[in-house]
Design a protein around this motif. Structure first.
Motif, PDB file in Angstrom:
ATOM      1  N   ALA A 125      -1.724 -28.204  -4.557  1.00 45.91           N
ATOM      2  CA  ALA A 125      -1.041 -27.100  -4.198  1.00 45.91           C
ATOM      3  C   ALA A 125       0.332 -27.038  -3.944  1.00 45.91           C
ATOM      4  O   ALA A 125       0.542 -25.354  -3.895  1.00 45.91           O
ATOM      5  CB  ALA A 125      -2.181 -27.328  -2.268  1.00 45.91           C
ATOM      6  N   TRP A 126       0.664 -27.809  -4.190  1.00 49.83           N
ATOM      7  CA  TRP A 126       2.679 -27.257  -3.609  1.00 49.83           C
ATOM      8  C   TRP A 126       3.422 -28.050  -5.049  1.00 49.83           C
ATOM      9  O   TRP A 126       4.356 -27.662  -5.562  1.00 49.83           O
ATOM     10  CB  TRP A 126       3.310 -27.866  -2.611  1.00 49.83           C
ATOM     11  N   ASP A 127       2.552 -27.862  -6.030  1.00 47.69           N
ATOM     12  CA  ASP A 127       3.261 -27.917  -7.473  1.00 47.69           C
ATOM     13  C   ASP A 127       3.885 -26.479  -7.721  1.00 47.69           C
ATOM     14  O   ASP A 127       2.842 -25.839  -8.511  1.00 47.69           O
ATOM     15  CB  ASP A 127       2.624 -28.463  -8.306  1.00 47.69           C
ATOM     16  N   GLY A 128       5.136 -26.292  -8.266  1.00 42.80           N
ATOM     17  CA  GLY A 128       5.434 -25.397  -8.647  1.00 42.80           C
ATOM     18  C   GLY A 128       5.110 -24.334  -7.238  1.00 42.80           C
ATOM     19  O   GLY A 128       5.311 -22.955  -7.801  1.00 42.80           O
ATOM     20  N   CYS A 129       4.825 -24.778  -6.351  1.00 44.88           N
ATOM     21  CA  CYS A 129       4.832 -23.576  -5.067  1.00 44.88           C
ATOM     22  C   CYS A 129       5.837 -23.740  -3.867  1.00 44.88           C
ATOM     23  O   CYS A 129       5.679 -24.966  -3.543  1.00 44.88           O
ATOM     24  CB  CYS A 129       3.343 -23.604  -4.839  1.00 44.88           C
ATOM     25  N   ASP A 130       6.117 -22.835  -2.727  1.00 43.34           N
ATOM     26  CA  ASP A 130       7.014 -23.578  -1.646  1.00 43.34           C
ATOM     27  C   ASP A 130       6.496 -22.751  -0.283  1.00 43.34           C
ATOM     28  O   ASP A 130       6.663 -23.506   0.404  1.00 43.34           O
ATOM     29  CB  ASP A 130       8.326 -22.487  -2.179  1.00 43.34           C
ATOM     30  N   ALA A 131       5.323 -21.734  -1.261  1.00 46.33           N
ATOM     31  CA  ALA A 131       4.603 -20.885  -0.156  1.00 46.33           C
ATOM     32  C   ALA A 131       3.109 -20.557  -0.233  1.00 46.33           C
ATOM     33  O   ALA A 131       3.665 -19.983  -1.312  1.00 46.33           O
ATOM     34  CB  ALA A 131       5.799 -20.228   0.422  1.00 46.33           C
ATOM     35  N   TRP A 132       2.587 -20.464   0.479  1.00 43.83           N
ATOM     36  CA  TRP A 132       1.178 -19.484   0.843  1.00 43.83           C
ATOM     37  C   TRP A 132       0.991 -18.576   1.817  1.00 43.83           C
ATOM     38  O   TRP A 132       1.991 -18.839   3.328  1.00 43.83           O
ATOM     39  CB  TRP A 132       0.185 -21.065   0.770  1.00 43.83           C
ATOM     40  N   PHE A 133       0.789 -17.855   1.385  1.00 46.20           N
ATOM     41  CA  PHE A 133       0.645 -16.408   1.558  1.00 46.20           C
ATOM     42  C   PHE A 133      -0.471 -16.031   2.265  1.00 46.20           C
ATOM     43  O   PHE A 133      -0.999 -15.714   1.126  1.00 46.20           O
ATOM     44  CB  PHE A 133       1.662 -15.595   1.897  1.00 46.20           C
ATOM     45  N   ARG A 180       2.553 -18.156  -3.397  1.00 49.11           N
ATOM     46  CA  ARG A 180       0.903 -18.200  -3.822  1.00 49.11           C
ATOM     47  C   ARG A 180       0.532 -17.031  -3.084  1.00 49.11           C
ATOM     48  O   ARG A 180       0.431 -17.468  -1.887  1.00 49.11           O
ATOM     49  CB  ARG A 180       0.303 -19.206  -4.653  1.00 49.11           C
ATOM     50  N   ASP A 181      -0.522 -16.128  -3.699  1.00 46.79           N
ATOM     51  CA  ASP A 181      -1.524 -15.816  -2.432  1.00 46.79           C
ATOM     52  C   ASP A 181      -3.158 -16.107  -1.897  1.00 46.79           C
ATOM     53  O   ASP A 181      -3.498 -16.111  -2.916  1.00 46.79           O
ATOM     54  CB  ASP A 181      -0.992 -14.290  -2.558  1.00 46.79           C
ATOM     55  N   LEU A 182      -3.708 -16.123  -0.844  1.00 44.64           N
ATOM     56  CA  LEU A 182      -4.056 -16.368  -0.853  1.00 44.64           C
ATOM     57  C   LEU A 182      -5.573 -14.675  -0.167  1.00 44.64           C
ATOM     58  O   LEU A 182      -4.311 -14.101  -0.338  1.00 44.64           O
ATOM     59  CB  LEU A 182      -4.937 -16.589   1.253  1.00 44.64           C
ATOM     60  N   PRO A 183      -6.300 -14.970  -0.172  1.00 40.55           N
ATOM     61  CA  PRO A 183      -7.114 -13.454  -0.354  1.00 40.55           C
ATOM     62  C   PRO A 183      -6.920 -12.412   0.971  1.00 40.55           C
ATOM     63  O   PRO A 183      -6.580 -13.685   2.122  1.00 40.55           O
ATOM     64  CB  PRO A 183      -8.724 -13.815  -0.792  1.00 40.55           C
ATOM     65  N   PRO A 184      -7.008 -11.543   0.867  1.00 37.10           N
ATOM     66  CA  PRO A 184      -6.803 -11.223   2.196  1.00 37.10           C
ATOM     67  C   PRO A 184      -8.368 -10.609   3.201  1.00 37.10           C
ATOM     68  O   PRO A 184      -8.800 -11.280   2.815  1.00 37.10           O
ATOM     69  CB  PRO A 184      -6.357  -9.583   1.821  1.00 37.10           C
TER      70      PRO A 184
END
Length: 219
Positions: A125-133, A180-184
């Protein structure tokens, strides 16, 4: 037969919540519901949320609680008290307790599922990603994940506004983070929200509680 335990994950899962005390939770549900009924709905939403979190792969599961644990608190969670202050300060302090990747959700989206959160909890989940929103339909956010939990990324963000989510996401990108975004999702604030969310998760405790309360009113 007992359900097999989920595989350990790389991310700490935080649930920030209030003890469901009448008059202190879900006040925008009153009316049409009484404060006691609104607290019943809050309890059911929290139960559904915690039950789902127990099925998810996590390095640690933490209930960051304003109030005291109750019979709705399952085993498998560390319970930490919320700090004093505004919501941004309480969220920031919750992240400050973490030493590695962490994902925080609230108690207002009982329709969450393991599939919905899977991208943010995968081993990569964090490969190339700093935050999930995870944006909320009312302009806020229902999920926030940080690879490096820096309280300064949240502290000072104005909460409970139509632009809260936009400001929070901009805070992340302005800090140079890859997001990276999660669904609204729609969270439960009003009776209309409650009916919508119950329809999205018809088999949960929240839906059952809402149905029981509305049937009682109809009698």
């Amino acid at each position: 037969m007992s359900r097999p335990a989920p595989c350990p994950g790389v991310t700490a899962l935080l649930v920030i919540a209030k003890e469901p005390v009448p008059g202190r939770v879900k006040t925008r549900l009153t009316p049409p519901f009484s404060p006691v009924e609104a607290a019943e709905l809050a309890t059911a939403a929290l139960e559904d949320t915690l039950r789902t979190v127990l099925t998810l792969p996590a390095r640690r599961r933490v209930l960051v609680l304003d109030g005291h644990p109750g019979p709705w608190t399952p085993s498998g969670f560390d319970v930490l008290p919320q700090c004093a202050g505004t919501l941004d300060e309480r969220i920031a302090a919750a992240f400050g307790t973490c030493s590695g990747p962490a994902l925080l959700i609230g108690m207002d989206t009982p329709q969450i599922t393991s599939a919905l959160l899977a991208p943010a909890l995968a081993q990569d989940a964090w490969d190339g990603c700093d935050a999930w929103f995870g944006p909320a339909e009312d302009g806020g956010f229902w999920a926030l994940g940080l690879a490096v939990p820096d309280p300064g990324l949240v502290r000072g963000v104005p909460m409970s506004r139509p632009d809260t989510g936009a400001i929070q996401r901009a805070r992340l990108t302005d800090a140079g983070l890859t997001v990276r975004d999660l669904p609204p999702l729609r969270d439960v604030d009003t009776a209309e929200d409650a009916r919508y969310v119950a329809g999205a998760a018809p088999h949960g405790a929240f839906s059952a509680t809402l149905g029981r309360l509305e049937r009682a009113v109809a009698r």
